[in-house]
Design a protein around this motif. Structure first.
Motif, PDB file in Angstrom:
ATOM      1  N   VAL A  98       0.853  -1.055   0.067  1.00  0.00           N
ATOM      2  CA  VAL A  98      -0.057  -0.020   0.096  1.00  0.00           C
ATOM      3  C   VAL A  98       0.882   1.361  -0.045  1.00  0.00           C
ATOM      4  O   VAL A  98       1.562   1.576   1.024  1.00  0.00           O
ATOM      5  N   CYS A  99       1.001   1.999  -1.077  1.00  0.00           N
ATOM      6  CA  CYS A  99       1.798   3.141  -1.320  1.00  0.00           C
ATOM      7  C   CYS A  99       1.233   4.307  -1.173  1.00  0.00           C
ATOM      8  O   CYS A  99      -0.105   4.353  -1.456  1.00  0.00           O
ATOM      9  N   HIS A 100       1.837   5.509  -0.715  1.00  0.00           N
ATOM     10  CA  HIS A 100       1.279   6.859  -0.370  1.00  0.00           C
ATOM     11  C   HIS A 100       0.675   7.332  -1.652  1.00  0.00           C
ATOM     12  O   HIS A 100      -0.112   8.203  -1.800  1.00  0.00           O
ATOM     13  N   THR A 101       1.317   6.931  -2.896  1.00  0.00           N
ATOM     14  CA  THR A 101       0.884   7.517  -4.166  1.00  0.00           C
ATOM     15  C   THR A 101      -0.530   7.153  -4.428  1.00  0.00           C
ATOM     16  O   THR A 101      -1.408   7.724  -5.127  1.00  0.00           O
ATOM     17  N   ASP A 102      -0.887   5.902  -3.937  1.00  0.00           N
ATOM     18  CA  ASP A 102      -2.428   5.461  -4.090  1.00  0.00           C
ATOM     19  C   ASP A 102      -3.222   6.478  -3.577  1.00  0.00           C
ATOM     20  O   ASP A 102      -4.196   6.944  -3.956  1.00  0.00           O
ATOM     21  N   TRP A 103      -2.938   6.853  -2.224  1.00  0.00           N
ATOM     22  CA  TRP A 103      -3.833   7.472  -1.457  1.00  0.00           C
ATOM     23  C   TRP A 103      -3.752   9.179  -2.043  1.00  0.00           C
ATOM     24  O   TRP A 103      -4.725   9.877  -1.719  1.00  0.00           O
ATOM     25  N   THR A 104      -2.524   9.406  -2.478  1.00  0.00           N
ATOM     26  CA  THR A 104      -2.584  10.837  -3.290  1.00  0.00           C
ATOM     27  C   THR A 104      -3.362  10.969  -4.322  1.00  0.00           C
ATOM     28  O   THR A 104      -4.264  12.023  -4.412  1.00  0.00           O
ATOM     29  N   PHE A 105      -3.323   9.968  -5.220  1.00  0.00           N
ATOM     30  CA  PHE A 105      -4.002   9.995  -6.176  1.00  0.00           C
ATOM     31  C   PHE A 105      -5.689   9.956  -5.866  1.00  0.00           C
ATOM     32  O   PHE A 105      -6.518  10.874  -6.484  1.00  0.00           O
ATOM     33  N   LEU A 106      -5.998   9.184  -4.838  1.00  0.00           N
ATOM     34  CA  LEU A 106      -7.677   9.179  -4.416  1.00  0.00           C
ATOM     35  C   LEU A 106      -7.942  10.464  -3.775  1.00  0.00           C
ATOM     36  O   LEU A 106      -9.162  10.807  -3.945  1.00  0.00           O
ATOM     37  N   HIS A 107      -6.973  11.027  -3.196  1.00  0.00           N
ATOM     38  CA  HIS A 107      -7.326  12.216  -2.258  1.00  0.00           C
ATOM     39  C   HIS A 107      -7.287  13.705  -3.067  1.00  0.00           C
ATOM     40  O   HIS A 107      -7.590  14.853  -2.424  1.00  0.00           O
ATOM     41  N   GLU A 108      -6.179  13.803  -3.792  1.00  0.00           N
ATOM     42  CA  GLU A 108      -5.854  14.969  -4.666  1.00  0.00           C
ATOM     43  C   GLU A 108      -6.550  15.148  -5.993  1.00  0.00           C
ATOM     44  O   GLU A 108      -6.779  16.346  -6.591  1.00  0.00           O
ATOM     45  N   VAL A 109      -7.225  14.150  -6.423  1.00  0.00           N
ATOM     46  CA  VAL A 109      -8.034  14.248  -7.422  1.00  0.00           C
ATOM     47  C   VAL A 109      -9.078  15.265  -7.407  1.00  0.00           C
ATOM     48  O   VAL A 109      -9.836  15.211  -6.450  1.00  0.00           O
ATOM     49  N   GLY A 110      -9.552  16.189  -8.490  1.00  0.00           N
ATOM     50  CA  GLY A 110     -10.351  16.911  -8.149  1.00  0.00           C
ATOM     51  C   GLY A 110     -10.166  18.352  -7.861  1.00  0.00           C
ATOM     52  O   GLY A 110     -10.516  19.370  -7.947  1.00  0.00           O
ATOM     53  N   LYS A 111      -8.795  18.455  -7.023  1.00  0.00           N
ATOM     54  CA  LYS A 111      -8.161  19.361  -6.768  1.00  0.00           C
ATOM     55  C   LYS A 111      -7.074  20.084  -7.577  1.00  0.00           C
ATOM     56  O   LYS A 111      -6.383  21.050  -7.394  1.00  0.00           O
ATOM     57  N   THR A 112      -6.786  19.390  -8.825  1.00  0.00           N
ATOM     58  CA  THR A 112      -5.505  19.574  -9.635  1.00  0.00           C
ATOM     59  C   THR A 112      -6.281  19.964 -10.810  1.00  0.00           C
ATOM     60  O   THR A 112      -7.512  20.047 -11.316  1.00  0.00           O
ATOM     61  N   MET A 113      -5.412  20.343 -11.932  1.00  0.00           N
ATOM     62  CA  MET A 113      -6.015  20.885 -13.099  1.00  0.00           C
ATOM     63  C   MET A 113      -6.283  19.307 -13.958  1.00  0.00           C
ATOM     64  O   MET A 113      -6.846  19.769 -15.060  1.00  0.00           O
ATOM     65  N   ASN A 114      -5.877  18.412 -13.656  1.00  0.00           N
ATOM     66  CA  ASN A 114      -6.077  17.309 -14.414  1.00  0.00           C
ATOM     67  C   ASN A 114      -6.811  16.241 -13.718  1.00  0.00           C
ATOM     68  O   ASN A 114      -6.026  14.940 -13.155  1.00  0.00           O
ATOM     69  N   PRO A 115      -8.022  16.228 -13.340  1.00  0.00           N
ATOM     70  CA  PRO A 115      -8.765  15.324 -12.730  1.00  0.00           C
ATOM     71  C   PRO A 115      -8.692  14.052 -13.241  1.00  0.00           C
ATOM     72  O   PRO A 115      -8.461  13.803 -14.624  1.00  0.00           O
ATOM     73  N   GLN A 116      -8.449  12.777 -12.580  1.00  0.00           N
ATOM     74  CA  GLN A 116      -8.427  11.441 -13.129  1.00  0.00           C
ATOM     75  C   GLN A 116      -9.534  10.692 -13.312  1.00  0.00           C
ATOM     76  O   GLN A 116     -10.691  10.953 -12.497  1.00  0.00           O
ATOM     77  N   PRO A 117      -9.645   9.675 -13.850  1.00  0.00           N
ATOM     78  CA  PRO A 117     -10.826   9.136 -14.201  1.00  0.00           C
ATOM     79  C   PRO A 117     -11.582   8.221 -12.862  1.00  0.00           C
ATOM     80  O   PRO A 117     -10.554   7.419 -12.363  1.00  0.00           O
ATOM     81  N   PHE A 118     -12.601   8.070 -12.564  1.00  0.00           N
ATOM     82  CA  PHE A 118     -13.195   7.144 -11.740  1.00  0.00           C
ATOM     83  C   PHE A 118     -14.453   6.417 -12.140  1.00  0.00           C
ATOM     84  O   PHE A 118     -15.116   6.876 -13.046  1.00  0.00           O
ATOM     85  N   PRO A 119     -14.749   5.247 -11.901  1.00  0.00           N
ATOM     86  CA  PRO A 119     -14.186   4.334 -11.055  1.00  0.00           C
ATOM     87  C   PRO A 119     -13.032   3.606 -11.349  1.00  0.00           C
ATOM     88  O   PRO A 119     -12.882   3.465 -12.402  1.00  0.00           O
ATOM     89  N   VAL A 120     -11.907   3.517 -10.269  1.00  0.00           N
ATOM     90  CA  VAL A 120     -10.521   2.965 -10.650  1.00  0.00           C
ATOM     91  C   VAL A 120     -10.270   1.958  -9.698  1.00  0.00           C
ATOM     92  O   VAL A 120     -10.845   2.056  -8.297  1.00  0.00           O
ATOM     93  N   ILE A 121      -9.448   1.005  -9.753  1.00  0.00           N
ATOM     94  CA  ILE A 121      -8.926   0.132  -8.953  1.00  0.00           C
ATOM     95  C   ILE A 121      -7.469   0.548  -8.773  1.00  0.00           C
ATOM     96  O   ILE A 121      -6.626   0.702  -9.756  1.00  0.00           O
ATOM     97  N   LEU A 122      -7.290   0.792  -7.722  1.00  0.00           N
ATOM     98  CA  LEU A 122      -5.720   1.496  -7.324  1.00  0.00           C
ATOM     99  C   LEU A 122      -4.813   0.268  -6.976  1.00  0.00           C
ATOM    100  O   LEU A 122      -5.496  -0.970  -7.283  1.00  0.00           O
ATOM    101  N   GLY A 123      -3.596   0.604  -6.427  1.00  0.00           N
ATOM    102  CA  GLY A 123      -2.678  -0.657  -6.245  1.00  0.00           C
ATOM    103  C   GLY A 123      -1.717  -0.634  -7.433  1.00  0.00           C
ATOM    104  O   GLY A 123      -2.106  -0.822  -8.647  1.00  0.00           O
ATOM    105  N   HIS A 124      -0.412  -0.576  -7.329  1.00  0.00           N
ATOM    106  CA  HIS A 124       0.393  -0.609  -8.299  1.00  0.00           C
ATOM    107  C   HIS A 124       2.031  -1.396  -7.682  1.00  0.00           C
ATOM    108  O   HIS A 124       2.786  -1.187  -8.689  1.00  0.00           O
TER     109      HIS A 124
END
Length: 378
Positions: free
Chosen positions: A46-72
């Protein structure tokens, strides 16, 4: 039951919208298409980048797609391969790669970068090469984080985004080489090119930062100053090679001034492993102007980094590092071998082991500073 060529129904942690807890769902994972591999995931960090993606999305100029399965940050076993796959076969132990390595593009042929262009644009959109994903839930396409998605019992990834590893490798340990440990360790030895006898400062002591500490030690640094606001990280950092620990909260001066005083003018190498633009500036200013090197490792899309031009003009170097600069497909199996031969620490990163059903608990442990790495066993 034979699953090759068939849709597999399995469990996955689905993020239906930004900032919300994961929902454990039954998903359908389609068979791999040409040059794709379907993997049974055994373990995922469980990486912090997963959390960052989940919680920073919508606050940036490039919102990411949902629904999504995280984990990398996963490891598993090849369940089946699509037409044209030649690099691996059913039953192989593998690690999915967040950075592909096709071995043919201009960047793969260059010693200057590890940022392969194969499927890069689609992976960043959380899609596979054909602009779709192989996972659906409730008749809806589910996006695959960086084209990987290891918070699922099965996933499908492009052939160039997976690498075969030693058949005896413990998957619940080497999964960490899919991101965090490789990133921090490589940032020190590859990107920063830390020198023997040098003085280093590592900002942020999560798994990436501790791996950077380990990299500084492996490179022969004589002084490694670990920096974190969590006092519990002091002894942990020493396990990985830190010689000193500094907590910014225990000082009235900015941390860069504290470090400059401790080192008679600044450190030779600083590595920012937080993903915070304020900490990034501190890391730059903590370097000696006489050839100091600062490496940005932490990932964020929040805020803009501002610098004093004199910091760079006087001779400092600022570098960025993605996946530690490793040529992924060829480097990760070697890192696995280094772990198996005792040259690389991995066990010491794992503080918690949970099941997929407990993935939300894993993130709570991480953001409260109670874990270094939680491994999800599928």
């Amino acid at each position: 039951m034979e699953t090759e060529g068939k849709v597999i129904k399995c469990k996955a942690a689905v993020a239906w919208e930004p900032g919300k807890p994961f929902s454990i769902e039954e998903v359908e994972v389609a068979p791999p298409k040409a040059h794709e591999v379907r993997i049974k995931i055994v373990a995922s960090g469980v990486c912090h980048t997963d959390w960052t993606f989940l919680h920073e999305v919508g606050k940036t100029m490039n919102p990411q797609p949902f629904p999504v399965i995280l984990g990398h940050e996963g490891a598993g076993v090849v369940e089946s391969v699509g037409p044209g796959v030649t690099k691996m076969s059913k039953g192989d132990k593998v690690i999915p790669l967040v950075v592909p390595q096709c071995g043919q593009c201009e960047r793969c042929l260059s010693p200057k970068t590890n940022l392969c262009t194969k499927n890069w644009e689609m992976n960043q959109k959380c899609l596979l090469a054909d602009g779709t994903s192989r996972i659906t839930c409730k008749n809806q396409q589910i996006y695959q984080f960086i084209g990987v998605s290891t918070f699922s019992e099965y996933t499908v990834v492009p052939e160039d985004n997976v690498t075969k590893i030693h058949p005896d490798a413990p998957l619940d340990k080497v999964c960490l080489l899919g991101c965090g440990v490789s990133t921090g360790y490589g940032a020190a030895v590859n990107t920063g090119k830390v020198e023997s006898g040098s003085t280093c400062a590592v900002f942020g002591l999560g798994a990436v930062g501790l791996a950077a500490v380990m990299g500084c030690k492996a490179a022969g640094a004589s002084r490694i100053i670990a920096v974190d606001i969590n006092p519990d990280k002091s002894e942990i950092a020493k396990t990985f090679g830190a010689t000193e620990f500094v907590n910014p909260k225990e000082h009235s001066q900015p941390i860069q001034e504290v470090l400059r005083k401790l080192t008679n003018g600044g450190v030779d190498f600083s590595l920012e492993c937080v993903g915070n633009v304020g900490v990034m500036r501190s890391a730059v200013e903590a370097c000696t102007p006489a050839g100091g090197v600062c490496v940005m490792v932490g990932w964020t899309r929040m805020g803009e980094l501002t610098l004093v031009s004199e910091d760079i003009l006087l001779g400092k170097t600022l570098k960025g590092s993605y996946f530690g600069g490793w040529k992924s497909a060829e480097a990760v199996p070697k890192l696995v071998q280094d772990y198996m031969s005792g040259k690389l620490l991995l066990d010491e990163f794992v503080t918690h082991r949970l099941t997929l059903d407990q993935v939300n608990q894993a993130f709570e442990l991480m953001i409260t500073g109670k874990s270094i790495r939680t491994v999800i066993n599928m």
